[in-house]
Design an enzyme around this catalytic site. Structure first.
Site, PDB file in Angstrom:
ATOM      1  N   GLU A  72       1.279   3.939   2.889  1.00 32.80           N
ATOM      2  CA  GLU A  72       1.692   3.519   4.232  1.00 32.80           C
ATOM      3  C   GLU A  72       3.216   3.609   4.341  1.00 32.80           C
ATOM      4  O   GLU A  72       3.932   2.617   4.443  1.00 32.80           O
ATOM      5  CB  GLU A  72       1.160   2.112   4.511  1.00 32.80           C
ATOM      6  N   GLU A 132       1.610  -4.067  11.689  1.00 32.81           N
ATOM      7  CA  GLU A 132       0.970  -2.780  11.453  1.00 32.81           C
ATOM      8  C   GLU A 132       1.523  -1.724  12.407  1.00 32.81           C
ATOM      9  O   GLU A 132       1.548  -1.921  13.619  1.00 32.81           O
ATOM     10  CB  GLU A 132      -0.545  -2.896  11.662  1.00 32.81           C
ATOM     11  N   HIS A 164       2.991  -2.937   7.238  1.00 33.96           N
ATOM     12  CA  HIS A 164       1.900  -2.030   6.873  1.00 33.96           C
ATOM     13  C   HIS A 164       1.841  -0.844   7.824  1.00 33.96           C
ATOM     14  O   HIS A 164       2.509  -0.817   8.864  1.00 33.96           O
ATOM     15  CB  HIS A 164       0.556  -2.775   6.945  1.00 33.96           C
ATOM     16  N   HIS A 184       0.865  -1.186   0.000  1.00 33.22           N
ATOM     17  CA  HIS A 184       0.000   0.000   0.000  1.00 33.22           C
ATOM     18  C   HIS A 184       0.898   1.231   0.000  1.00 33.22           C
ATOM     19  O   HIS A 184       1.581   1.513   0.998  1.00 33.22           O
ATOM     20  CB  HIS A 184      -0.918   0.003   1.222  1.00 33.22           C
TER      21      HIS A 184
END
Length: 618
Positions: free
Chosen positions: A353, A518, A446, A350
């Protein structure tokens, strides 16, 4: 090259011819064997096609999709990436503040004067790409003009700003650009502002955000960079702004049906200098060019290049390089090499990010470093690292999608090679590697836009002999750093997430420890993460890997026993019994999947279907 079936007879013929000349037809079998061995070592072999797989020795300018005609010089903000020497605390809204006063009545009927407008993409889908050199360069803006209007710019790598309107003397209404060839994913912003004035309070409002919740209402501040601050005070990116508010506005969404509305982010700000060139960003920028510079530094290091092999895994849809690093101590024997287990780490699927790239940078810096722990890891593991899975999205400033207008992390299950080359190549690389060695851990890095701290998502194993094993590594990591929060980790496997890398590597490849790690865009304990905090997570990841794979299994056994007690206690509380009532109940008989909530995924959890490409739409 000589065909393999013909190699041996032809080699023997050459030997016999040479021996007949030397010994007048009298052959010595020991000499013949020696000659065969010497010549066998000289049999020609195919070399790697360097133009396809070897990394260039200089930074390669990015390729842009056709439809983008003008690009500005890439800002060089890397000369001051040092975090400030103080904690950057969350914004605390004054008690009794009336939030309604911060909200504008944002509607489709826009007022004010447009002072910046990015040209619209001429095509509805990706067709082909062009190198930067083929685009028209735009001049770098002056820092001072004769009027008091701010000058905005976003036509450079990684940037995102679509339109700016001046709605008051010091008030601007901003719109972000959707991910290219989509009508959604407005979250990431990064743009330049010049012709600043010190003293007045400016107000900025982004009016087309799509997520219903935001960390900006939890105290997060936008990032700000001043070129004069960097030069005069040696200060880089700073968290700045006050009267920060995120709220639903009256503008209907265009990407879906029904009564759904967009959201606005507003903040007020005072520039520190007049006639300055400044930048605002959602998170610390990290571009495709930044990655190449980091990798070139490793390649030019005489020591690191001995155990770091860089290759081009594939080229993206837009023709940009997808890098693959193999980090391990060279083995002297084949049996020694095969005994090493593998660890796979990827990032930036992504593009918005960017915090994942700083975790990746910290991981690479540690694993290629000179510390004794790094050497132990290199001696015992083969690390396969893909630091940027979606370079096209990074270059054009997308938040979530690739140039195929799809979320790559929803297309691991059955990836189309021509549309998602990096995903297809990662799967193929791991599948090949599994025929040679065990993959002990897979982790995709992420960023997270709604939760604090750093945490992991894993995959719950229901095999009786493996219960809770997937929770050991995250729990051990929480013991190594307070920035990692185990209570935020989730292990539930949801059907709508079956296309993600984490679940596919677990289901299809059989990798027990398959995670996404994350990192919040904000921070923890009411303090923002800076770039060094994010890089430190790469070190803590390596430190935890050492603990987890220690030949002395006492640490793992202790953590597993503790996890068993925690889960039994949670299950007992759920069914209204005491833990003593369950002491004779085997762990494998418990249904623990409902003990945790959903992982709170994004609005694009479900795949959008086939790629938005002309040759694949039929």
């Amino acid at each position: 090259m000589v065909d393999v079936p013909l190699a041996r007879p032809l080699l023997c013929h050459c030997i016999m011819s040479r021996m007949s000349t030397t010994y007048n037809g009298k052959y010595d079998i020991s000499d013949i064997k020696k000659q065969i061995q010497e010549m066998a070592q000289k049999v020609p072999k195919l070399k790697e096609p360097r133009s396809l797989y070897c990394v260039p020795r200089d930074v390669v300018m990015p390729r842009w999709p056709v439809g983008i005609d003008t690009v500005c010089p890439q800002p060089d903000l890397t000369h001051n990436n040092t975090p400030p020497p103080f904690n950057e605390e969350f914004y605390k809204r004054p008690s009794g503040a009336n939030l309604r006063l911060l909200e504008k009545t944002d509607t489709d009927k826009h007022e004010g004067t447009v002072v910046y407008h990015l040209p619209l993409m001429r095509f509805p889908f990706y067709t082909r790409s062009r190198p930067t050199a083929a685009l028209e360069p735009c001049p770098f803006p002056l820092s001072c003009y004769d009027d008091d209007v701010l000058r905005f710019e976003s036509r450079f790598e990684c940037a995102n700003l679509f339109r700016a309107r001046r709605v008051g003397p010091y008030e601007y209404e901003l719109e972000l650009r959707w991910d290219y060839f989509t009508m959604k994913h407005t979250q990431w912003f990064y743009f330049r502002v010049s012709n600043t004035k010190a003293g007045p309070t400016y107000k900025f409002t982004i009016i087309n955000l799509l997520k219903s919740g935001s960390l900006y209402n939890e105290g997060m501040k936008p990032l700000f960079y001043s070129e004069r601050n960097a030069k005069n005070k040696n200060l880089g990116w700073l968290r700045m702004g006050h009267n920060i508010h995120y709220y639903k506005n009256n503008i209907r969404r265009k990407d879906c049906k029904g009564e759904r509305y967009q959201y606005s982010l507003t903040w007020q700000f005072q520039f520190p200098y007049t006639s300055d060139v400044c930048y605002f960003s959602h998170c610390y920028p990290y571009s495709y060019t930044d990655l190449q510079k980091d990798l070139l530094e490793i390649a030019n290091d005489a020591v690191k290049s001995q155990y770091v092999k860089q290759r081009i895994l594939c080229h993206s849809l837009g023709g940009n390089m997808v890098h693959l690093l193999t980090v391990t101590t060279p083995s002297t024997h084949l049996t020694e090499a095969k005994q090493k287990r593998a660890v796979v780490v990827t990032a930036r699927v992504h593009p918005g990010e960017t915090n994942s790239s700083y975790m990746m940078r910290g991981f690479i810096n540690f694993i290629t470093g000179s510390s004794p722990d790094a050497k132990v890891l290199r001696d015992n593991f083969v690390f396969k690292i893909v630091p940027m899975l979606n370079p096209d999205g990074v270059i054009v400033g997308n938040y979530r999608s690739s140039l195929a207008a799809r979320d790559l992390n929803r297309n691991y299950k059955n990836p189309i090679k021509d549309a998602y080359p990096s995903i297809w190549s990662v799967k193929a690389m791991i599948r090949r590697m599994l025929t040679e060695r065990e993959v002990v851990l897979y982790c995709d890095l992420h960023g997270h836009s709604r939760k604090m701290n750093v945490f992991m998502y894993g995959c719950e194993n229901k095999d009786p002999g493996l219960r809770l094993q997937e929770r050991v590594f995250p729990n051990m990591m929480s013991r190594n750093t307070s920035k990692f929060k185990y209570s935020s980790c989730r292990f539930k496997v949801q059907k709508k997430k079956e296309g993600t890398g984490r679940i596919v590597m677990w289901q299809q490849m059989g990798i027990l420890n398959s995670f996404t790690m994350e990192a919040t865009f904000a921070g923890y304990n009411n303090v923002h993460f800076n770039s060094r905090d994010l890089e430190d997570m790469g070190y803590h990841f390596c430190d935890t890997l050492l603990d987890y794979c220690d030949p002395d299994t006492s640490k793992v056994e202790h953590v597993l026993a503790n996890l068993t007690r925690i889960v039994m206690s949670q299950y007992a509380a759920k069914i209204g019994k005491s833990i003593e009532d369950l002491k004779d109940l085997p762990l494998e008989d418990l249904d623990i999947s409902d003990l945790e909530s959903s992982d709170g995924g994004s609005d694009s959890s479900v795949s959008d279907g086939p790629p938005k490409l002309p040759l694949l739409r039929k």
